[in-house]
Design an enzyme around this catalytic site. Sequence first.
Site, short mmCIF file in Angstrom:
data_model
loop_
_atom_site.label_atom_id
_atom_site.label_comp_id
_atom_site.label_asym_id
_atom_site.label_seq_id
_atom_site.Cartn_x
_atom_site.Cartn_y
_atom_site.Cartn_z
N SER A 114 -3.92 -2.57 -0.32
CA SER A 114 -2.84 -3.42 0.16
C SER A 114 -3.36 -4.83 0.43
CB SER A 114 -2.27 -2.83 1.45
OG SER A 114 -1.36 -3.74 2.04
N GLY A 115 -2.56 -5.84 0.08
CA GLY A 115 -2.98 -7.23 0.26
C GLY A 115 -3.14 -7.67 1.70
N HIS A 116 -2.18 -7.27 2.55
CA HIS A 116 -2.18 -7.87 3.89
C HIS A 116 -3.27 -7.33 4.82
CE1 HIS A 116 -0.04 -4.87 6.58
NE2 HIS A 116 0.27 -4.36 5.41
N GLN A 140 -7.79 0.71 4.06
CA GLN A 140 -8.67 0.24 5.14
C GLN A 140 -10.12 0.06 4.68
OE1 GLN A 140 -7.87 -0.74 8.20
NE2 GLN A 140 -5.72 -0.14 8.18
N THR A 161 10.28 -8.30 -11.68
CA THR A 161 9.58 -9.56 -11.96
C THR A 161 8.40 -9.69 -11.01
OG1 THR A 161 11.63 -10.53 -12.72
CG2 THR A 161 9.86 -12.07 -12.10
N ASN A 197 -7.29 4.57 9.38
CA ASN A 197 -6.80 3.32 9.95
C ASN A 197 -6.86 3.27 11.47
OD1 ASN A 197 -4.76 5.28 8.96
ND2 ASN A 197 -3.41 4.15 10.32
N CYS A 223 4.84 4.63 21.27
CA CYS A 223 6.04 4.41 22.07
C CYS A 223 6.89 3.28 21.50
CB CYS A 223 5.67 4.08 23.51
SG CYS A 223 4.61 5.31 24.25
N GLY A 247 0.82 -1.21 0.00
CA GLY A 247 0.00 0.00 0.00
C GLY A 247 0.86 1.26 0.00
C1 LIG Z 1 -1.61 -0.33 6.22
C2 LIG Z 1 -1.88 0.94 5.55
C3 LIG Z 1 -1.04 1.44 4.55
C4 LIG Z 1 0.26 0.78 4.19
O1 LIG Z 1 0.09 -0.44 3.53
P1 LIG Z 1 1.36 -1.42 3.47
O2 LIG Z 1 0.93 -2.49 2.52
O3 LIG Z 1 1.57 -1.92 4.85
O4 LIG Z 1 2.49 -0.62 2.95
C5 LIG Z 1 -1.38 2.62 3.94
N1 LIG Z 1 -2.49 3.27 4.27
C6 LIG Z 1 -3.34 2.82 5.21
C7 LIG Z 1 -4.57 3.59 5.50
C8 LIG Z 1 -3.06 1.65 5.89
O5 LIG Z 1 -3.89 1.23 6.83
#
Ligand SMILES: *Cc1c(COP(=O)(O)O)cnc(C)c1O
Length: 397
Positions: A203-205, A183, A241, A155, A328, A74
């Site tokens: 973002s995938g994760h 999000q 790639t 987020n 922190c 992301g």
């Molecule tokens: C997690 C997040 C990102 C970053 O995504 P990554 O794949 O971890 O780099 C960017 N924007 C928001 C709002 C997110 O919650």
Amino acid sequence: MENKRFIYADNSATTRVSDEVLEAMLPYLRENYGNPSSIYKLGRDAQRDVENAREKVARALGADPNEIYFTSCGSESDNWAIKGTAERLAKKGKKHIITSVFEHHAILHTTEYLKRQGFEVTYIPVSEKGLIDPEDVKNAIRDDTAIVSIMYANNEIGTIQPIDEIAKICNEKGVIFHTDAVQAVGHVEIDVHKQGIDMLSLSGHKIHAQKGVGALYVRKGIALPNFIHGGAQERNKRAGTENVPAIVGLGVAIESAVKNIAEKNAIITPRRNRLIDGILKLPYTRLNGDREKRLAGNVNISIEGIEGESLLLMLDMYGICASSGSACTSGSLDPSHVLLSIGLKHEVAHGSLRLSIDETVTDEDVDYILEVIPKVVERLRSMSPVWEKMMKGESYE
Ligand SMILES: *Cc1c(COP(=O)(O)O)cnc(C)c1O
């Protein structure tokens, strides 16, 4: 610890790779290891499956497949969208960027970087409910504005922004509109063409695919310059790639994420509401972010007289994974810029708790969380000099 459970309530930080995503990925880590650029069948098959995944991402967003570019995350999508547009339009004398004060650092640190390169940045404020006023965006747009970037859903506090109105304003003024929808994807219905969104990051994760894969949607007709130079992958736009297993997994993940959004939210929302109401029964607590215009699974509550970090460590001992508004752990004592942006005082922001649940967090899990939190808060407050002063009505700032 007695009756220890494990409850993952931090889906805004990352998500578990789902079984179906893992199953879909495995062949590409074993037998289907071809390079999509290779001419023989092993390569052509990989190429075909990357394109299938692209179609799935496009369908999930209401875009065309040739408007989707795979990236490494992301953050890369955000960087590419903003820096690429800034670079392109600076040549036409447009060196003004509009974003909001409570974006993810992938946006804010990018605009700060561009500021050092001579761009001017306007940061739109948010209301105490954590919402952007589209009128503020309208008033900030100038003749030399290159891009407006406003996140779809925050987020930390989960607030969902009036993206349709903001996109409409940008379309009318002829300014590129980008949204960080990391999000939002899979939690709200998105149709980029209908909504008039020019660029969108995901973002995938955050949607049960693996870490290290993302995508950027770029509306047809926008000539975004390359961000990663090299080979001809991604139609010559993003070299490197292809991460075939991750891309295939992202396709499966997003297809699943956007399916039955309303049904999923109908399961999650009452549980989320029970968490909010339960925690707010504690004295000196407040909900951060609008109660209605928020992601179904997001709880963000400030609990005065405690330190967020201590709360998280105690919850961890009870098997609950959660997150806080203070940073922190990253070596900084500054409270979250998001919580400060909605007007929280430093010491209140420090004692904040974010729970981000999905449908796997059951009603029994909610009961357990609501049993643990008051116990933990009471213990932490009993040890807190700040709380003691508050109770005596003394100043503690
Ligand atoms: C997690 C997040 C990102 C970053 O995504 P990554 O794949 O971890 O780099 C960017 N924007 C928001 C709002 C997110 O919650």
